[in-house]
Design a protein around this motif. Structure first.
Motif: not given
Ligand SMILES: Nc1ncnc2c1ncn2[C@@H]1O[C@H](COP(=O)(O)OP(=O)(O)O)[C@@H](O)[C@H]1O
Ligand SMILES: [Mg+2]
Lengths: 234, 270
Positions: A93-95, A52-54, A166-168
């Motif tokens: 990003m996720q972070t 998903k992030s990729s 939007l990543d998480e």
């Protein structure tokens, strides 16, 4: 011609065609085709490590696809200068990865890259929208994980992107803040006719937010369709 | 050239050889003393002493030949040294593609510029006996500066991949996203040379000055000249560090402004 899937009258704001990326032997994203229209929210769900992030990184062109492509308003994304593309397709990003310094400097970063100076009032209003009023002068090193995640979202919104990735975005937030951010996403997408792709591991969140949902497994898009059908809301 | 070689094989050389025999005898006595305590280094000591003597005689002979040489020969020697320095610095950066040309251009750019300036301003004689030792000091320092700048720059990038990509994803120019790490790289390459400058004369009297005083130069002039050499080393290192990180910056981003240096990828190749 550009519309193969979905209703022919709704031209996709964001589309991928057979998008794939390998890193060495490893297949990260494999043959993903999807379309999202302006004002629409697409949720991507799937187990961790599904790619998903990729996939989001490819849309922002932080990584280069090994095959396939991305279309922004029917235009191949390779024909758009990377910096302009990334301004128009904003990503959180996720972070959070904030820059050292104040919250205000982080939020003003994007516009400053194009020589635009955000006023204090603009910074304050963005912070208010993500539920952090009065945080402008704070140093980022003193923020909690949830606060940092919301500053990162405000930083992305400051660029006024057409597409929001939007990543998480609520993974570090408590339940009440989650609802606040979800309301913000729904409001902003509606008022700016934005296109939004949101990765979430929370099915309930996908049901609350997304018009469409794509399920990813092992780099592939297993299912894509209206959220109510894909997640079988009873 | 031959005449000079014959000249130098005069009384001095015979005297030197006699002294070398004395030195070897003393070492042999120490080795024997060690043997008495069952520490056996006879073979190794003999081999290393023969090697050392032969090597130094050869270096002396080459220098004697070169003393009659000219600027082109000196420049050629310095070029070879630069290539050797580039190989050495590049080996410290293993796993990075294109390290060798990068090191060559930054060491050559820094040391070459400064040596040329010194020659033009006549603060360095185009005489091999001065050009080569001073030039090699500058090249050796440029080599360390190159490796230090790149090692630091790479380490900082790998430690901040998230921030760099956050900057890129917000539409920043790649050079903006690594600006502070580039500065750290240059600073890391300058710091040892700045310390060297500070300790000059206090804890360290470098070889060039010692040599000049021994060979009869005015000690005050020799001291000032030594300061000039250290200042030029600092300048050469600064240019080298800058060129190295700027060349490296061009390598770590793709044409589409993507960061291509990743921890996993360097681990795989490195
Ligand atoms: N550059 C890379 N090289 C090799 N493997 C990678 C790279 N980036 C991510 N991966 C791997 O690809 C898989 C998919 O990762 P990711 O897209 O982060 O999944 P998700 O976001 O769905 O949890 C993971 O197994 C991850 O370890
Ligand atoms: Mg992920």
């Amino acid at each position: 011609m550009p519309t193969e899937i979905g209703s022919p009258d709704a031209a996709a704001a964001l589309e991928t065609r057979h998008l794939s990326r390998r890193a060495g032997e490893r297949v990260l994203v494999s043959d993903v085709s999807m379309q999202v229209s302006a004002g629409e929210i697409l949720a991507i769900v799937g187990p961790s490590g599904a790619g998903k992030s990729s996939f989001l990184r490819l849309l922002n062109r932080l990584d280069e696809p090994t095959s396939g492509t991305v279309l922004l308003n029917s235009r191949d994304f390779r024909s758009i200068a990377p910096r302009e593309l990334r301004r128009r397709i904003g990503m959180s990003m996720q972070t959070a990865y904030l820059f050292p310094g104040t919250v205000a400097a982080n939020i003003a970063f994007g516009p400053r890259q194009r020589g635009e100076i955000l006023s204090c009032a603009q910074v304050d209003s963005l912070l208010e929208r993500v539920g952090l009023p009065g945080f402008a002068a704070r140093d980022v090193s003193n923020l909690s994980g949830g606060e940092a995640q919301r500053v990162a979202l405000a930083r992305t919104l400051a660029n006024e992107p057409e597409v929001l990735l939007l990543d998480e975005p609520t993974s570090a937030l408590d339940e009440t803040s989650v609802r606040g951010i979800e309301d913000l996403i729904l409001t902003i997408v509606r008022e700016r006719q934005m296109t939004c792709v949101i990765v979430t591991h929370n099915r309930a969140q996908a049901i609350r937010l997304a018009d469409k949902t794509m399920v990813m497994e092992a780099g592939r898009s297993v299912t894509i369709g209206p959220t109510s059908e894909v997640l079988r809301v009873g | 050239m031959l005449a000079e070689l014959q000249n130098s094989i005069g009384n001095d050389v015979l005297m030197g050889l006699a002294q070398a025999v004395g030195a070897i005898a003393l070492c042999a006595a120490v080795v024997a003393l060690c043997g008495w305590q069952s520490v056996h280094v006879e073979r190794e000591a003999a081999v290393s002493m023969v090697r050392g003597l032969v090597q130094m005689v050869l270096v002396g002979a080459v220098l004697a030949l070169l003393l009659s040489g000219s600027l082109p020969i000196g420049s050629l020697i310095l070029l070879m040294m630069t290539i050797a320095a580039a190989f050495t610095a590049a080996r410290r950066l293993k796993g990075m593609s294109g390290a060798l040309p990068l090191c060559f251009w930054s060491i050559g750019g820094g040391a070459g510029t400064i040596i040329a300036v010194m020659l033009v301003t006549r603060s360095l004689q185009p005489d091999i006996s001065i050009l080569v030792p001073v030039g090699s000091m500058i090249i050796a320092n440029a080599m360390n500066a190159c490796a230090q700048a790149i090692e630091r720059f790479r380490a900082e990038i790998l430690a901040h991949v998230g921030q760099i990509e956050a900057g890129l994803s917000l539409g920043a120019e790649p050079s903006i996203t690594v600006a502070t790490y580039l500065q750290s790289g240059v600073y890391a390459s300058l710091l040892p040379r700045l310390d060297m400058m500070k300790s000059l004369g206090l804890v360290w009297i470098p070889g060039v000055m010692a040599g000049m005083v021994v060979s009869g130069a005015n000690p005050v002039y020799a001291a000032i000249y030594q300061f000039i050499v250290v200042a030029m080393i600092l300048a050469a290192s600064g240019i080298t560090g800058l060129v190295a990180v700027v060349l490296m910056r061009a390598q770590v981003f793709s044409a589409a402004a993507q960061l291509t240096l990743r921890p996993t990828e360097t681990q795989r190749t490195g």
